[in-house]
Design a protein around this motif. Structure first.
Motif, mmCIF file in Angstrom:
data_model
loop_
_atom_site.group_PDB
_atom_site.id
_atom_site.type_symbol
_atom_site.label_atom_id
_atom_site.label_comp_id
_atom_site.label_asym_id
_atom_site.label_seq_id
_atom_site.Cartn_x
_atom_site.Cartn_y
_atom_site.Cartn_z
ATOM 1 N N THR A 1 -19.858 124.946 27.894
ATOM 2 C CA THR A 1 -20.365 124.603 29.235
ATOM 3 C C THR A 1 -20.417 125.848 30.115
ATOM 4 O O THR A 1 -21.435 126.137 30.754
ATOM 5 C CB THR A 1 -19.455 123.558 29.918
ATOM 6 O OG1 THR A 1 -19.090 122.568 28.967
ATOM 7 C CG2 THR A 1 -20.139 122.931 31.113
ATOM 8 N N ALA A 2 -19.301 126.571 30.132
ATOM 9 C CA ALA A 2 -19.214 127.771 30.971
ATOM 10 C C ALA A 2 -20.237 128.816 30.526
ATOM 11 O O ALA A 2 -20.892 129.441 31.364
ATOM 12 C CB ALA A 2 -17.797 128.340 30.915
ATOM 13 N N VAL A 3 -20.386 128.986 29.207
ATOM 14 C CA VAL A 3 -21.340 129.972 28.683
ATOM 15 C C VAL A 3 -22.773 129.576 29.036
ATOM 16 O O VAL A 3 -23.568 130.402 29.478
ATOM 17 C CB VAL A 3 -21.172 130.157 27.151
ATOM 18 C CG1 VAL A 3 -22.295 131.006 26.577
ATOM 19 C CG2 VAL A 3 -19.824 130.787 26.846
ATOM 20 N N ALA A 4 -23.088 128.284 28.885
ATOM 21 C CA ALA A 4 -24.438 127.809 29.206
ATOM 22 C C ALA A 4 -24.761 128.064 30.680
ATOM 23 O O ALA A 4 -25.868 128.513 31.015
ATOM 24 C CB ALA A 4 -24.565 126.326 28.870
ATOM 25 N N ALA B 1 -23.338 130.330 32.710
ATOM 26 C CA ALA B 1 -23.395 131.765 33.007
ATOM 27 C C ALA B 1 -24.674 132.409 32.492
ATOM 28 O O ALA B 1 -25.182 133.346 33.100
ATOM 29 C CB ALA B 1 -22.169 132.468 32.415
ATOM 30 N N THR B 2 -25.196 131.918 31.358
ATOM 31 C CA THR B 2 -26.379 132.535 30.755
ATOM 32 C C THR B 2 -27.656 131.779 31.104
ATOM 33 O O THR B 2 -28.728 132.159 30.648
ATOM 34 C CB THR B 2 -26.253 132.554 29.218
ATOM 35 O OG1 THR B 2 -26.116 131.196 28.776
ATOM 36 C CG2 THR B 2 -25.075 133.371 28.754
ATOM 37 N N LYS B 3 -27.528 130.729 31.857
ATOM 38 C CA LYS B 3 -28.645 129.830 32.133
ATOM 39 C C LYS B 3 -29.300 129.404 30.815
ATOM 40 O O LYS B 3 -30.532 129.368 30.684
ATOM 41 C CB LYS B 3 -29.677 130.492 33.045
ATOM 42 C CG LYS B 3 -29.109 130.853 34.406
ATOM 43 C CD LYS B 3 -30.218 131.029 35.441
ATOM 44 C CE LYS B 3 -29.687 131.244 36.836
ATOM 45 N NZ LYS B 3 -29.731 132.676 37.236
ATOM 46 N N ASN B 4 -28.455 129.148 29.816
ATOM 47 C CA ASN B 4 -28.901 128.682 28.497
ATOM 48 C C ASN B 4 -29.834 129.630 27.745
ATOM 49 O O ASN B 4 -30.583 129.195 26.872
ATOM 50 C CB ASN B 4 -29.577 127.317 28.635
ATOM 51 C CG ASN B 4 -28.618 126.216 28.230
ATOM 52 O OD1 ASN B 4 -27.899 126.361 27.241
ATOM 53 N ND2 ASN B 4 -28.604 125.134 28.982
ATOM 54 N N ASN B 5 -29.773 130.907 28.079
ATOM 55 C CA ASN B 5 -30.583 131.901 27.369
ATOM 56 C C ASN B 5 -29.940 132.188 25.996
ATOM 57 O O ASN B 5 -28.838 132.746 25.917
ATOM 58 C CB ASN B 5 -30.671 133.168 28.227
ATOM 59 C CG ASN B 5 -31.486 134.247 27.570
ATOM 60 O OD1 ASN B 5 -31.425 134.470 26.372
ATOM 61 N ND2 ASN B 5 -32.284 134.937 28.386
ATOM 62 N N ALA B 6 -30.645 131.813 24.933
ATOM 63 C CA ALA B 6 -30.094 131.911 23.570
ATOM 64 C C ALA B 6 -29.730 133.348 23.191
ATOM 65 O O ALA B 6 -28.731 133.582 22.503
ATOM 66 C CB ALA B 6 -31.085 131.332 22.566
ATOM 67 N N THR B 7 -30.547 134.320 23.623
ATOM 68 C CA THR B 7 -30.252 135.723 23.322
ATOM 69 C C THR B 7 -28.911 136.125 23.923
ATOM 70 O O THR B 7 -28.069 136.744 23.272
ATOM 71 C CB THR B 7 -31.350 136.637 23.915
ATOM 72 O OG1 THR B 7 -32.622 136.048 23.660
ATOM 73 C CG2 THR B 7 -31.284 138.023 23.343
ATOM 74 N N LYS B 8 -28.754 135.740 25.205
ATOM 75 C CA LYS B 8 -27.514 136.097 25.903
ATOM 76 C C LYS B 8 -26.319 135.385 25.278
ATOM 77 O O LYS B 8 -25.246 135.968 25.149
ATOM 78 C CB LYS B 8 -27.627 135.741 27.380
ATOM 79 C CG LYS B 8 -28.457 136.753 28.150
ATOM 80 C CD LYS B 8 -28.463 136.445 29.630
ATOM 81 C CE LYS B 8 -29.370 137.415 30.369
ATOM 82 N NZ LYS B 8 -29.761 136.903 31.683
ATOM 83 N N ILE B 9 -26.526 134.122 24.888
ATOM 84 C CA ILE B 9 -25.435 133.357 24.272
ATOM 85 C C ILE B 9 -25.001 134.033 22.964
ATOM 86 O O ILE B 9 -23.813 134.230 22.715
ATOM 87 C CB ILE B 9 -25.856 131.884 24.033
ATOM 88 C CG1 ILE B 9 -26.023 131.177 25.386
ATOM 89 C CG2 ILE B 9 -24.809 131.149 23.180
ATOM 90 C CD1 ILE B 9 -26.551 129.755 25.300
#
Ligand SMILES: *[C@@H]1O[C@H](CO)[C@@H](O)[C@H](O)[C@H]1NC(C)=O
Ligand SMILES: *[C@@H]1O[C@H](CO)[C@@H](O)[C@H](O)[C@H]1NC(C)=O
Ligand SMILES: *[C@@H]1O[C@H](CO)[C@@H](O)[C@H](O)[C@H]1NC(C)=O
Ligand SMILES: *[C@@H]1O[C@H](CO)[C@@H](O)[C@H](O)[C@H]1NC(C)=O
Ligand SMILES: *[C@@H]1O[C@H](CO)[C@@H](O)[C@H](O)[C@H]1NC(C)=O
Ligand SMILES: *[C@@H]1O[C@H](CO)[C@@H](O)[C@H](O)[C@H]1NC(C)=O
Ligand SMILES: *[C@@H]1O[C@H](CO)[C@@H](O)[C@H](O)[C@H]1NC(C)=O
Ligand SMILES: *[C@@H]1O[C@H](CO)[C@@H](O)[C@H](O)[C@H]1NC(C)=O
Ligand SMILES: *[C@@H]1O[C@H](CO)[C@@H](O)[C@H](O)[C@H]1NC(C)=O
Length: 277
Positions: free
Chosen positions: A122-125, A127-135
């Protein structure tokens, strides 16, 4: 931009204050200052003798390399003088070991926070606005962090020292939260910070309410309070974790709080208090 310059002036203000303390203070502080200086000088000398590092840092600029080497030559002379003082050297052995231990504990805490964050989808999503590259990047960094963490936590000497370091951090944080709550509860000070912007004022008050909740939990823990009393007066240098989200919100809230109109110390208290949440 505005906030950056504010932060810079805050840093200047604190370093000036720190210098002032050093001048007035006892031999121990100047001794530890000398040890820190030696660590810096040693790093410079080491850098100057490592051509791989020099080339990388200067991007092969020969002028810069010559500058660094000239500085390192002076540093080397200063080091020799300092190193000839055996009283200082034995004091530094103790001070440097403590500083290294403290740094490693802080690194342990930071890595633990990061690994915890990376494991929270949840926190990662968010923070990254669900950007798969960033995740993916965060997950690969977290894997590296876990490996590093394993090395640190497998050192039992280090781990036995870290709870005391953590306790100190938390006591320091408690004092910061208290100062922040005090500002938020003082309408005169709050007016100076918010400058009549009721949204900003409400934001600060909401953060202060959270700070108060944390503070109450801390102050109602007798063990915790006793530990803080025991280490009171000791100089703590460690900073607690500050999330970038809170940094941004504090920055935007305070970006037009001009440093001239209001005491720097009050702004510092508010910024730090809001970061801490
Ligand atoms: C020089 O610096 C490089 C890059 O940081 C490092 O890998 C290497 O071990 C250093 N060499 C020496 C002799 O310290
Ligand atoms: C190399 O560094 C010097 C001194 O910092 C600077 O004046 C010069 O422009 C640099 N040269 C190049 C090619 O970047
Ligand atoms: C050696 O270092 C100690 C501790 O910093 C200092 O008090 C003393 O004056 C120094 N002695 C000399 C000869 O510089
Ligand atoms: C463990 O940590 C202590 C304290 O930081 C340090 O002095 C020691 O060298 C470390 N041991 C190993 C094996 O890394
Ligand atoms: C994960 O993060 C969310 C949002 O930051 C938070 O509300 C939640 O408590 C966290 N969950 C865990 C298990 O830490
Ligand atoms: C996701 O993040 C990457 C790396 O930061 C960036 O290059 C890319 O444009 C982002 N994608 C979207 C859809 O925002
Ligand atoms: C509130 O802050 C003002 C301005 O700094 C100060 O003069 C005053 O004493 C404070 N009031 C209280 C109740 O602490
Ligand atoms: C109280 O503080 C101690 C020392 O910091 C800590 O170990 C303990 O978990 C705390 N108790 C509660 C209920 O938070
Ligand atoms: C008031 O503060 C809020 C939150 O910091 C900010 O978004 C808004 O632009 C400010 N309004 C004015 C008129 O400055």
């Amino acid at each position: 931009m505005h906030f950056q310059s504010l932060v810079v002036s805050l840093l200047l203000a604190t370093s000036v204050a720190a210098k002032g303390n050093e001048i007035e203070s006892t031999k121990t502080v100047s001794e530890s200052g000398q040890c820190k200086e030696m660590v810096k000088l040693n790093k410079l000398v080491e850098l100057a003798s490592n051509t791989t590092k020099l080339d990388a840092i200067t991007k092969n600029n020969a002028t810069k390399i010559a500058e660094i080497q000239a500085k390192a030559s002076t540093a080397s002379t200063t080091l020799k003088t300092l190193e000839s003082n055996s009283t200082l050297m034995s004091a530094c052995a103790v001070i440097d070991a403590q500083a290294a231990e403290n740094d490693q504990c802080q690194e342990t805490f930071a890595l633990q926070r990061f690994v915890r964050f990376a494991a929270n989808s949840t926190a990662v999503a968010t923070a990254t606005k669900n950007n798969a590259t960033k995740i993916a990047k965060i997950q690969s960094e977290a894997s590296k962090a876990s490996t590093k963490l394993q090395t640190l936590t497998s050192n039992s000497t280090l781990q036995s020292a870290c709870p005391a370091v953590m306790q100190k951090d938390e006591c320091k944080m408690m004092n910061k939260l208290q100062k922040f709550v005090d500002v938020a509860n003082n309408q005169t000070k709050l007016d100076m910070v918010a400058k009549g912007n009721t949204t900003k004022e409400a934001g600060i008050k909401a953060k202060a309410a959270k700070a108060q909740t944390k503070l109450t939990a801390m102050t109602s823990n007798a063990t915790f309070m006793a530990a803080c009393t025991a280490i009171e007066g000791e100089k703590t240098t460690a900073e607690n974790g500050i999330s970038s989200t809170n940094l941004k919100s504090a920055a935007s809230m305070l970006k037009d709080a001009g440093a001239g109109a209001i005491g720097l110390s009050t702004i510092l208290v508010v910024v730090v208090g809001m970061f801490a949440l």
